[in-house]
Scaffold this motif. Structure first.
Motif, short mmCIF file in Angstrom:
data_model
loop_
_atom_site.label_atom_id
_atom_site.label_comp_id
_atom_site.label_asym_id
_atom_site.label_seq_id
_atom_site.Cartn_x
_atom_site.Cartn_y
_atom_site.Cartn_z
N PRO A 83 -28.75 -21.74 -26.48
CA PRO A 83 -29.38 -20.78 -27.19
C PRO A 83 -29.46 -21.14 -28.70
CG PRO A 83 -28.05 -19.51 -25.73
CD PRO A 83 -27.72 -20.99 -25.41
N LEU A 84 -28.40 -21.62 -29.31
CA LEU A 84 -28.38 -22.02 -30.80
C LEU A 84 -29.50 -23.02 -30.94
CD1 LEU A 84 -24.63 -22.15 -31.45
CD2 LEU A 84 -26.42 -20.56 -32.02
N GLU A 85 -30.02 -23.89 -29.94
CA GLU A 85 -31.17 -24.69 -30.32
C GLU A 85 -32.45 -24.19 -30.49
OE1 GLU A 85 -29.12 -28.04 -27.36
OE2 GLU A 85 -30.82 -27.01 -26.74
N MET A 111 -21.57 -16.70 -30.65
CA MET A 111 -21.12 -15.52 -31.59
C MET A 111 -20.52 -16.19 -32.87
SD MET A 111 -19.70 -12.43 -29.21
CE MET A 111 -18.83 -13.67 -27.95
N LYS A 112 -19.67 -17.45 -32.67
CA LYS A 112 -19.26 -18.05 -33.66
C LYS A 112 -20.17 -18.55 -34.80
CE LYS A 112 -15.74 -21.67 -34.42
NZ LYS A 112 -14.86 -22.59 -33.81
N LYS A 113 -21.24 -18.83 -34.40
CA LYS A 113 -22.19 -19.34 -35.40
C LYS A 113 -23.20 -18.40 -35.73
CE LYS A 113 -21.18 -24.36 -34.19
NZ LYS A 113 -21.89 -25.54 -33.88
N TRP A 114 -23.16 -17.18 -35.11
CA TRP A 114 -24.41 -16.40 -35.43
C TRP A 114 -24.37 -15.54 -36.77
CZ3 TRP A 114 -28.45 -16.56 -32.45
CH2 TRP A 114 -29.46 -15.64 -32.57
N LYS A 115 -25.32 -15.84 -37.59
CA LYS A 115 -25.06 -15.31 -38.94
C LYS A 115 -25.60 -13.78 -39.08
CE LYS A 115 -25.62 -19.94 -40.73
NZ LYS A 115 -26.72 -20.77 -41.48
N GLY A 116 -26.63 -13.17 -38.03
CA GLY A 116 -27.20 -12.14 -38.05
C GLY A 116 -26.08 -11.04 -37.51
N GLU A 117 -26.64 -9.93 -37.15
CA GLU A 117 -25.81 -8.84 -36.26
C GLU A 117 -25.98 -9.46 -34.97
OE1 GLU A 117 -27.64 -4.96 -36.96
OE2 GLU A 117 -28.30 -5.32 -38.97
N TYR A 118 -24.93 -8.97 -34.23
CA TYR A 118 -25.09 -9.18 -32.76
C TYR A 118 -24.21 -8.10 -32.35
CZ TYR A 118 -20.35 -11.55 -32.76
OH TYR A 118 -18.92 -11.79 -32.95
N GLU A 119 -24.59 -7.57 -30.96
CA GLU A 119 -23.44 -6.67 -30.34
C GLU A 119 -23.62 -7.08 -28.72
OE1 GLU A 119 -23.29 -1.95 -29.62
OE2 GLU A 119 -24.91 -2.75 -30.95
N THR A 120 -22.73 -6.93 -28.18
CA THR A 120 -22.31 -7.39 -26.55
C THR A 120 -22.18 -6.00 -25.92
OG1 THR A 120 -19.99 -7.50 -26.82
CG2 THR A 120 -21.47 -9.40 -27.25
#
Length: 404
Positions: A83-85, A111-120
């Motif tokens: 996904p990060l690609e 999740m470790k590299k995500w800079k914006g909001e995220y929710e699981t």
């Protein structure tokens, strides 16, 4: 900013919390699905994890959810890679968490590299983590079942209808269409619409005799819902609440309870897999039980091809190879034979099932294989008598004749 729904084993719009959360915002929404490159190449067990039968069923399921999302104005994309690609880490990310060790590790990387909001969110299991009344999962299923079957209720679901339209999904790699073998006990298409249709059809009549027929080899002898639960075209909560509705109208009997019982077996293996993580895939299993497993390439290959010389085992394996399906009874028999009679490393058998089964689910597959191999959640070292199994479940030889 966009809102990204990262789809994994949740290929539906009904009872889908990330989708409902995404629709709360005014931002553009996109759906994305990622296939790991490792699933498309041969691994150390000499199999390609995402085999042709699984791929075909997956494509149908992806096209179904793509059509439903398209009706909501949400584009849907399929990728091979991480996904990060592809995704922009400054966007909002919403996703339902997976159960498998490798899938969880990939989620942690994102999740470790995500800079914006995220929710699981949850959704692959019947219950939420807070509902499970154990600090540590019990080793035996019976203890788990007794603690939850009457005292824990699934969270209410959010209903949303899928559309009848599908949208073509292009895999970014060569894909070969396959035709269903007319002898298959799983003649159904992939996708949420097919899942709902099968659930409704099964709860109309066949459910009333499920306990008596579940070890049979025909289309309606068992629910055939496992494939839809495995890729999330159907949520376990949906099955539970539709089963409850059936019982309110038609009454409770042993068979309706037994379907709930089997949902709890599935649930048990999911939470065991989450707790055990990488240990689930060890040679010695979660019991840390040392065994002198063998890895005889010729023996394993004959078992895979259905050429062991044991008719009942061979019939099941040929059914699997031709259709991507095998009954629960068959899975127990061939796994027990592989581990207990052939004494081969059980992980080679589990990996082959992973490659072939259209209803492959990491927790159920590896949990059941470890169980049969004597290194999982079983306090007994059970060994099947193949002749007795054959006499009990195929006394007239009809199943063996169909596949041999």
């Amino acid at each position: 900013m966009k809102t990204i729904i990262w789809y994994q084993n949740d290929l539906r719009v009904d009872d889908h919390l990330p989708l409902e959360e995404a629709l709360r915002y005014d931002d553009p929404i996109e759906g994305h699905f990622f296939i790991s490159p490792k699933q498309l190449v041969e691994n150390r067990f000499s199999v390609i994890p995402l085999g042709n039968e699984r791929l075909h069923f997956l494509k149908e399921s992806l096209e179904d959810v793509a059509g439903s999302l398209d009706a909501l104005g949400i584009p849907f994309f399929v990728h091979v890679g991480h996904p990060l690609e592809t995704l922009d880490p400054s966007d909002r990310l919403l996703f339902q968490r997976a159960v498998g060790y490798n899938e969880r590790r990939r989620e942690e990387e994102v999740m470790k590299k995500w800079k914006g909001e995220y929710e699981t969110f949850g959704g692959f299991t019947l219950f939420e983590e807070d509902d499970i009344p154990f600090e540590k999962m019990p080793f035996l299923f019976t203890e788990f079942r007794k603690a939850v079957e009457y005292d824990v209720r699934p969270r209410e679901l959010v209903s949303r209808k899928a559309t009848a339209a599908t949208r073509d999904v292009t895999f970014p790699f060569p894909f070969q269409e396959i035709e269903k073998d007319p002898r298959t006990a799983f003649p159904f298409k992939g996708g949420e619409l097919a899942a709902k249709r099968r659930l409704n059809d099964y709860l109309s009549v066949p459910i009333r005799t499920y306990k008596e027929t579940r070890n049979g080899f025909g289309v309606d002898d068992s629910t055939k819902l496992s494939a839809y639960l495995a890729n999330g075209s159907l949520s376990p909560r949906r099955v539970f609440f539709e089963l409850e509705a059936h019982e309110r109208t038609h009454g409770v009997n042993e068979s309706t309870y037994w379907l709930y019982f089997e949902l709890l077996w599935r649930e048990f293996f999911q939470w065991v897999a989450l707790e055990q993580g990488k240990r689930l895939f060890r040679t010695q299993g979660i019991r840390s039980k040392r065994k002198d497993w063998r890895v005889d390439a010729d023996v394993i290959e004959k078992w895979r091809r259905g050429e062991t010389g044991v008719d009942f085992v061979d019939a099941f394996m040929r059914e699997l190879n031709a259709t991507g399906w095998m009954s629960n009874r068959g899975r127990q028999i061939v796994a027990n034979y592989f581990a207990k009679e052939l004494e081969q490393d059980w992980r080679y058998g589990a990996a082959y099932f992973e490659s072939k089964l259209i209803d492959y689910d990491v927790a159920s597959n590896y949990g059941n294989w470890a169980y049969q191999a004597g290194v999982g959640n079983d306090s007994r070292n059970r060994r099947f008598n193949i002749e007795r199994q054959q006499f009990t479940y195929d006394p007239d030889g009809a199943f063996r004749n169909r596949w041999l």
